[in-house]
Design a protein around this motif. Structure first.
Motif, PDB file in Angstrom:
ATOM      1  N   ARG A  90      95.097 -15.095   5.525  1.00 39.18           N
ATOM      2  CA  ARG A  90      95.426 -16.307   6.262  1.00 39.18           C
ATOM      3  C   ARG A  90      94.376 -16.534   7.351  1.00 39.18           C
ATOM      4  O   ARG A  90      93.924 -15.605   8.004  1.00 39.18           O
ATOM      5  CB  ARG A  90      96.796 -16.153   6.911  1.00 39.18           C
ATOM      6  N   ILE A  91      94.011 -17.799   7.536  1.00 36.80           N
ATOM      7  CA  ILE A  91      93.131 -18.105   8.665  1.00 36.80           C
ATOM      8  C   ILE A  91      93.641 -19.312   9.442  1.00 36.80           C
ATOM      9  O   ILE A  91      93.351 -19.465  10.616  1.00 36.80           O
ATOM     10  CB  ILE A  91      91.672 -18.301   8.208  1.00 36.80           C
ATOM     11  N   VAL A  92      94.411 -20.175   8.794  1.00 43.08           N
ATOM     12  CA  VAL A  92      94.986 -21.319   9.503  1.00 43.08           C
ATOM     13  C   VAL A  92      96.488 -21.334   9.224  1.00 43.08           C
ATOM     14  O   VAL A  92      96.968 -20.639   8.328  1.00 43.08           O
ATOM     15  CB  VAL A  92      94.356 -22.656   9.046  1.00 43.08           C
ATOM     16  N   THR A  93      97.196 -22.130  10.004  1.00 49.01           N
ATOM     17  CA  THR A  93      98.624 -22.270   9.722  1.00 49.01           C
ATOM     18  C   THR A  93      98.805 -23.511   8.866  1.00 49.01           C
ATOM     19  O   THR A  93      98.029 -24.459   8.953  1.00 49.01           O
ATOM     20  CB  THR A  93      99.422 -22.430  11.022  1.00 49.01           C
ATOM     21  N   GLY A  94      99.833 -23.494   8.053  1.00 51.59           N
ATOM     22  CA  GLY A  94     100.092 -24.625   7.166  1.00 51.59           C
ATOM     23  C   GLY A  94     100.451 -25.862   7.974  1.00 51.59           C
ATOM     24  O   GLY A  94     100.883 -25.761   9.119  1.00 51.59           O
ATOM     25  N   PRO A  95     100.267 -27.044   7.387  1.00 50.33           N
ATOM     26  CA  PRO A  95     100.539 -28.274   8.121  1.00 50.33           C
ATOM     27  C   PRO A  95     102.044 -28.494   8.286  1.00 50.33           C
ATOM     28  O   PRO A  95     102.837 -28.073   7.443  1.00 50.33           O
ATOM     29  CB  PRO A  95      99.941 -29.353   7.225  1.00 50.33           C
ATOM     30  N   GLY A  96     102.405 -29.148   9.348  1.00 52.22           N
ATOM     31  CA  GLY A  96     103.793 -29.535   9.573  1.00 52.22           C
ATOM     32  C   GLY A  96     104.740 -28.367   9.449  1.00 52.22           C
ATOM     33  O   GLY A  96     104.523 -27.305  10.024  1.00 52.22           O
ATOM     34  N   GLN A  97     105.754 -28.581   8.642  1.00 48.55           N
ATOM     35  CA  GLN A  97     106.791 -27.566   8.503  1.00 48.55           C
ATOM     36  C   GLN A  97     106.649 -26.763   7.224  1.00 48.55           C
ATOM     37  O   GLN A  97     107.614 -26.176   6.746  1.00 48.55           O
ATOM     38  CB  GLN A  97     108.165 -28.238   8.519  1.00 48.55           C
ATOM     39  N   SER A  98     105.460 -26.764   6.642  1.00 48.62           N
ATOM     40  CA  SER A  98     105.291 -26.068   5.372  1.00 48.62           C
ATOM     41  C   SER A  98     105.614 -24.592   5.516  1.00 48.62           C
ATOM     42  O   SER A  98     105.455 -24.001   6.583  1.00 48.62           O
ATOM     43  CB  SER A  98     103.863 -26.253   4.863  1.00 48.62           C
ATOM     44  N   GLN A  99     106.069 -24.009   4.431  1.00 44.82           N
ATOM     45  CA  GLN A  99     106.461 -22.603   4.435  1.00 44.82           C
ATOM     46  C   GLN A  99     105.917 -21.899   3.212  1.00 44.82           C
ATOM     47  O   GLN A  99     105.552 -22.528   2.227  1.00 44.82           O
ATOM     48  CB  GLN A  99     107.980 -22.513   4.395  1.00 44.82           C
ATOM     49  N   ALA A 100     105.942 -20.579   3.283  1.00 46.88           N
ATOM     50  CA  ALA A 100     105.501 -19.802   2.127  1.00 46.88           C
ATOM     51  C   ALA A 100     106.517 -19.934   1.004  1.00 46.88           C
ATOM     52  O   ALA A 100     107.718 -20.041   1.244  1.00 46.88           O
ATOM     53  CB  ALA A 100     105.357 -18.335   2.524  1.00 46.88           C
ATOM     54  N   ASP A 101     106.007 -19.902  -0.233  1.00 46.91           N
ATOM     55  CA  ASP A 101     106.886 -20.036  -1.406  1.00 46.91           C
ATOM     56  C   ASP A 101     108.047 -19.045  -1.348  1.00 46.91           C
ATOM     57  O   ASP A 101     109.195 -19.389  -1.580  1.00 46.91           O
ATOM     58  CB  ASP A 101     106.096 -19.763  -2.706  1.00 46.91           C
ATOM     59  N   GLU A 132      86.059 -19.829   6.414  1.00 41.26           N
ATOM     60  CA  GLU A 132      85.727 -20.014   7.817  1.00 41.26           C
ATOM     61  C   GLU A 132      86.420 -21.254   8.365  1.00 41.26           C
ATOM     62  O   GLU A 132      86.456 -22.301   7.716  1.00 41.26           O
ATOM     63  CB  GLU A 132      84.218 -20.098   7.983  1.00 41.26           C
ATOM     64  N   ALA A 133      86.961 -21.112   9.556  1.00 36.93           N
ATOM     65  CA  ALA A 133      87.754 -22.195  10.122  1.00 36.93           C
ATOM     66  C   ALA A 133      87.470 -22.317  11.605  1.00 36.93           C
ATOM     67  O   ALA A 133      87.027 -21.372  12.264  1.00 36.93           O
ATOM     68  CB  ALA A 133      89.237 -21.922   9.910  1.00 36.93           C
ATOM     69  N   SER A 134      87.696 -23.510  12.102  1.00 35.36           N
ATOM     70  CA  SER A 134      87.595 -23.740  13.524  1.00 35.36           C
ATOM     71  C   SER A 134      88.746 -24.650  13.918  1.00 35.36           C
ATOM     72  O   SER A 134      89.044 -25.612  13.195  1.00 35.36           O
ATOM     73  CB  SER A 134      86.234 -24.385  13.819  1.00 35.36           C
ATOM     74  N   ARG A 135      89.380 -24.359  14.995  1.00 36.24           N
ATOM     75  CA  ARG A 135      90.518 -25.138  15.486  1.00 36.24           C
ATOM     76  C   ARG A 135      91.521 -25.471  14.378  1.00 36.24           C
ATOM     77  O   ARG A 135      91.887 -26.603  14.150  1.00 36.24           O
ATOM     78  CB  ARG A 135      90.020 -26.424  16.151  1.00 36.24           C
ATOM     79  N   ASN A 136      91.917 -24.456  13.661  1.00 36.40           N
ATOM     80  CA  ASN A 136      92.936 -24.603  12.610  1.00 36.40           C
ATOM     81  C   ASN A 136      92.521 -25.491  11.435  1.00 36.40           C
ATOM     82  O   ASN A 136      93.370 -25.931  10.674  1.00 36.40           O
ATOM     83  CB  ASN A 136      94.267 -25.084  13.201  1.00 36.40           C
ATOM     84  N   ARG A 146      85.900 -18.983  12.974  1.00 37.49           N
ATOM     85  CA  ARG A 146      86.566 -17.717  12.693  1.00 37.49           C
ATOM     86  C   ARG A 146      86.423 -17.479  11.193  1.00 37.49           C
ATOM     87  O   ARG A 146      86.290 -18.417  10.421  1.00 37.49           O
ATOM     88  CB  ARG A 146      88.050 -17.789  13.070  1.00 37.49           C
ATOM     89  N   ARG A 147      86.502 -16.228  10.779  1.00 39.08           N
ATOM     90  CA  ARG A 147      86.214 -15.935   9.377  1.00 39.08           C
ATOM     91  C   ARG A 147      87.146 -14.848   8.852  1.00 39.08           C
ATOM     92  O   ARG A 147      87.403 -13.864   9.547  1.00 39.08           O
ATOM     93  CB  ARG A 147      84.755 -15.474   9.315  1.00 39.08           C
TER      94      ARG A 147
END
Ligand code: SF4
Ligand code: FES
Ligand code: FES
Lengths: 821, 206
Positions: free
Chosen positions: A625-636, A240-244, A222-223
């Protein structure tokens, strides 16, 4: 303006600039002519013959290469005639003679021009039954790039890029005829800072990137397009990302900034996003050890500790450092949080390694990067751009080579652009003011330099050449430059969104929208939206750290900042943070700094969040945005918002996009800025105009005032050397440390000294040298460097496994004592 | 720091001075480097890069493109036999075979002692005197296989320090393209062409 001429392409009359190459003219009008070697950003070579077309001439119709034929009035071109098609099929049959057709195991398969064009224009079968040529399968030509010579079709894109664009001709054709191959010289790898571009432009899978080999197929990627976060140019990139997992960055051709190119740091500096070292849960320190905890507990603790400190000592007992790695929305949230929720003006996005915030935010007329193309002269009195901003470096190279600009480089040692400079002036750190006075005086040797600079338009790129240099020097230089004919200034600071953060008011002296904090009217307008803003004297990063050290400040909030690594004097940073009663850090990783914190909160990184960023020209661009952050990370911004609620002063932000709307409302320079606008405005972004709101040049004497300038010059103490401390492209910063392909490329610690000095000290190349500053003494291997003046040593900043030397001008240098075995 | 002795460095400077851009002197300097080492070593190419301002990769690109720059060790005598059309029609292949047999070196190779290197080459521009042979690029026209054998034996036995076209033509040649050509004054001292100005002739040391 070039004249337009009418030409006919496949029976259709089009109007194109006279002299435009037929291949380009046709493409701009919707007719794609296949090609391999031609690249719009490089000179044509007519190497591959894929772009053959028929052109009618008075002597009959000829078959010729459209990439080398300029359009002229009345030209008639056939791109799809029987003869053309036959020629295309023939060329492809030839190109495939030696091509291994190993597409199923080739990274390029699925996005390969050779594959695609063979499908579209190829003969479908080959008459070649002989043995194909063989080479050892991929050989590394650098730490980052592999070359498979069997796949190569000898288009010379990579070699031309290396020579014409990057200025590092370390790959070239070797041998001749059927034996021709791309090669490096033995033991001299293609260690260009730009090597990754060749992977992107190779029209086959001959060049592949070690970071991406066998990671994905193009159709699984995905791009999104975004704006790179490694320096303040904000190059356009495709993420570009694949599977997060983010797997690749490619350059996107944005005429205003990078024109498609990326430095290897930017191209391969994505690995940190998916690093396993990323923080995933909030951490709180219990008995000196970090423990994982829930957001609720962590935020409660932060609110409780901050709340009680604020109650006891007032908001001004809290400092905030960071924001330069955030989006504008996050930085704005940080500024608003500090000033209205905490009630403190002590906040700074810079880490004491840049220029005065007002200067960066206010100096005008501001140059655009594109102005370099038309400059008659370029004054570069700034960091070595090759080390700090790859794409700006390429742009200046290009401006000199193609645009004919005359370049004046002023620096304490060799820089990447010296070979393109009409004049290069070398000086001792500390002595820049005197040199400026000499230059402005234009006597003797300086006459020729001044003459070069007296033809406009002049673009001056101005920054701190090194970390021991007085920031006021850059202001004085800018002041001088602005007096040159038709001059514009591009102030340079490196850290990604530092200009955006300053524009958002994350600086002691600024409010959102490039307004001075002491501008009463602007303050009143802002208070109408924000509510009361404290009026106490504001501290910058150094002031905050020093305040913490002596107990004037009690708590520190860090937003993606690692002062122990990045403040030039690590000791000051460490002392302040260790003395703080309470430190909360919002970050991607555990760093040298936030190891010392009480609470560390996991944040989202580039590629995981949406927002805007502002580059050094004031160009606002979108990051996506193309992936979600790891674990419970959040936006600043969301983290800050949560804390604000617990402190009963809710910021109540609805989303990053809503913050952007608020910025447009309260920040005068950003009026009208919306995400939609940036999406519509194609790729170039929107430039925020520079106005008169900030008075940028306040600290420096005028270039004509020799006395005052000389009074600002500094000398190392007697017997000591002047230290030039400067950054390298790859270093030990936290993002580099977590980008495995790149971290190993950091040059490593060393002390560079002039051969004469080395001789005097009895030091040979590679010998250990003792370097002593006020608060450190370290031993470094010597590098003899005749580009320095005598009496100067150069130490690359922030290298792996090296303690900080501090950033005092004066260092004592001696041959290291032998360690007995 | 240069690997070359002072006189060769002087020569390099002089050659570079003939061109507006030092880069243009790459080919003459490559001959100079061959004169130093007998063939183009990596160090030699690196040296040329240093003098001209090219990168070693660029120098290598030039050096490997042209057939007369050799990047492998060669024998003292490089025997080149033309097998292009005119020579082929007049027995060039037989001459080549004779040379291979007399020297014991198949074309494309060099013997262990590094006395002979043998190669077959494209047209030497001496079609009028076909078949054509060269020793260290000094031309001999109209040789028969027997004469070629004798030539090789002579080289083997006499090991002449220098070879010269007119001299070898006299001993081992036949019909020449141009009988009236002016006498060849340069003498070759190794497997690279003899150019007075490039210092690849005897006394080329300056
Ligand atoms: S490696 Fe790729 S870019 Fe370079 S010449 Fe070969 S096909 Fe062209
Ligand atoms: S694209 Fe024109 S010759 Fe290659
Ligand atoms: S064919 Fe042999 S010299 Fe021309």
């Amino acid at each position: 303006m070039t004249d337009l001429v009418k030409i006919t392409v496949d029976g259709r009359e089009i109007e194109v600039p006279a002299g435009e190459l037929v291949i380009k003219a046709a493409q701009d009008h919707g007719t794609y002519i296949p090609r391999f070697c031609w690249h719009p950003r490089m000179k044509e070579v007519g190497m591959c013959r894929m772009c053959l077309v028929e052109i009618e001439t008075p002597r009959g119709t000829i078959l010729t290469t459209s990439c080398t034929t300029p359009a002229s009035a009345g030209m008639v071109v056939h791109t799809a005639s029987e003869t053309t098609k036959k020629a295309q099929a023939g060329i492809l049959e030839f190109l495939l003679i030696n091509h291994p057709l190993d597409c199923p195991v080739c990274d390029k398969g699925g996005e390969c021009p050779l594959q695609d064009q063979t499908m579209a224009y190829g003969p479908g079968e080959s008459r070649f039954v002989e043995e194909k040529r063989h080479f050892e399968k991929p050989i590394p030509i650098s730490d980052l790039v592999f070359l498979d010579r069997e796949r190569c079709i000898l288009c010379a894109r990579c070699t031309r890029f290396a020579d014409e664009i990057a200025g590092d001709p370390l790959i070239e054709f070797k041998d001749r005829g059927n034996h021709t191959q791309v090669q490096t010289f033995p033991d001299l790898p293609f260690s260009s800072y730009f090597s990754g571009n060749t992977v992107q432009i190779c029209p086959v899978g001959a060049l592949t990137a070690s970071a991406y080999r066998f990671k994905a197929r193009p159709w699984d990627l995905r791009r999104v397009e975004s704006s790179c976060s490694h320096c303040t140019v904000g190059c356009s990139i495709a993420v570009e990302a694949s599977r997060n997992d983010v797997l690749r960055f490619n350059g996107v051709d944005n005429d205003a900034t990078n024109q498609g190119w990326l430095s290897d740091k930017c191209r391969f500096g994505f690995e940190f996003i998916g690093s396993e070292n990323r923080l995933r849960t909030p951490l709180i320190k219990v008995d000196g050890e970090f423990q994982e905890t829930t957001w609720a507990d962590a935020l409660d603790l932060v609110a409780e500790r901050l709340g009680s400190i604020i109650e006891e000592h007032g908001g001004e007992a809290v400092g905030g450092i960071g924001g330069a790695r955030s989006t504008n929305e996050d930085a704005y949230a940080f500024g608003k949080f500090m000033r209205t929720v905490v009630g403190s003006n002590h906040l700074d996005a810079q880490l004491d390694d840049g220029l005065d915030a007002r200067f960066l935010a206010g100096v005008s007329p501001r140059a655009k990067i594109g102005d370099l193309d038309h400059a008659a002269a370029i004054l570069l009195w700034a960091p070595d751009l090759k080390e700090e901003s790859g794409s700006l470096y390429l742009r200046v190279r290009h401006a000199v080579q193609e645009g004919g600009a005359k370049l004046v480089v002023i620096h304490p040692r060799r820089t990447g652009l010296d070979d393109r400079a009409t004049h290069k002036l070398t000086y001792r750190p500390g002595q820049g003011f005197g040199l400026l006075a000499d230059l402005a005086g234009g006597e003797g040797d300086y006459a020729a330099v001044l003459e070069t600079l007296s033809h406009g338009p002049v673009v001056a790129i101005v920054g701190r050449t090194g970390l021991t240099e007085a920031p006021e020097l850059a202001e004085a230089v800018a002041g001088f430059a602005l007096g040159l004919p038709d001059a514009t200034v591009l102030p340079f600071a490196r850290r990604s969104n530092v200009f955006g953060a300053l524009d958002m008011g994350v600086a002691p002296s600024l409010l959102p929208g490039r307004v001075a904090a002491d501008d009463a009217e602007a303050m009143a307008q802002l208070e109408a939206v924000w509510g009361p803003i404290p009026t106490h004297e504001a501290r910058d990063t150094l002031g905050i750290l020093e305040g913490l050290a002596v107990g004037d400040l009690k708590a520190l909030i860090l937003l993606g900042a690692d002062p122990v690594r990045d403040v030039p004097d690590a000791t000051v940073a460490r002392r302040g943070i260790e003395a703080a009663e309470f430190v909360v850090a919002i970050d991607l990783f555990l760093t040298d700094t936030n190891q010392l914190a009480d609470v560390v909160l996991p944040a989202e990184a580039f590629g995981e969040k949406e927002g805007t960023v502002t580059n050094l020209e004031g160009r606002v661009q979108k990051v996506n945005r193309i992936v979600t952050g790891p674990g419970q990370s959040q936006a600043d911004w969301a983290i800050l918002d949560d804390i604000s609620r617990r402190l009963s002063k809710p910021l109540a932000f609805a989303s990053a996009e809503a913050i952007c709307k608020e910025i447009a409302d309260v920040a005068p320079a950003y009026a009208g800025m919306t995400w939609e606008l940036l999406e519509w405005d194609e790729k170039e972004g929107a430039v925020v105009p520079y106005g008169e709101a900030v008075q940028p040049l306040i600290h420096h004497p005028a270039a004509a005032d020799r006395k005052a300038l000389e009074a600002m010059s500094r000398q190392p103490s007697s017997g000591a050397f002047a230290l030039h401390l400067a950054r390298t492209l790859y270093d030990d910063g936290v993002l580099m440390r977590n980008s495995l392909s790149l971290h190993a490329l950091a040059p490593g610690a060393a002390v560079h000294l002039h051969p004469e000095d080395a001789g005097r000290l009895g030091v040979t190349e590679g010998a250990l040298v003792e370097v002593k500053s006020v608060d450190a003494s370290i031993r470094l291997p010597a590098v003899l460097d005749s580009s320095l003046l005598t009496g100067v040593v150069y130490v690359p900043f922030n290298q792996p496994w090296t303690p900080s030397l501090g950033a005092a001008l004066s260092v004592v240098v001696a041959a290291g004592k032998e360690v007995s075995a | 720091m240069s690997l070359w002795p002072a006189d060769v460095q002087e020569r390099a400077k002089e050659l570079i001075g003939r061109y507006p851009d030092p880069k243009s002197a790459v080919m003459p300097l490559l001959y100079l480097a061959m004169r130093q080492d007998g063939y183009l070593t990596e160090a030699g190419m690196g040296e040329v890069a240093g003098w001209t301002g090219h990168t070693p990769a660029q120098v290598q690109s030039v050096a490997t493109f042209y057939g007369m720059f050799k990047t492998e060790p060669l024998g003292q005598y490089l025997v080149s036999v033309c097998t292009s059309i005119s020579c082929m029609l007049l027995g060039g292949d037989d001459v080549l075979e004779a040379v291979e047999e007399a020297t014991g070196v198949p074309h494309g190779e060099t013997d262990a002692e590094r006395l002979f290197s043998v190669e077959h080459v494209e047209c030497l521009g001496a079609c009028g005197g076909a078949p054509a042979v060269q020793v260290n690029y000094e031309l001999i026209e109209g040789s028969t296989p027997d004469q070629a054998r004798a030539l090789c034996r002579w080289l083997q036995d006499e090991r002449p320090e220098v070879v010269n076209t007119d001299d070898m033509q006299e001993r081992f040649g036949g019909r020449r393209s141009f009988d009236w050509a002016i006498a060849e004054s340069e003498n070759a001292v190794g497997p690279y062409p003899a150019f007075g100005p490039y210092g690849t002739t005897p006394g080329g040391e300056v």
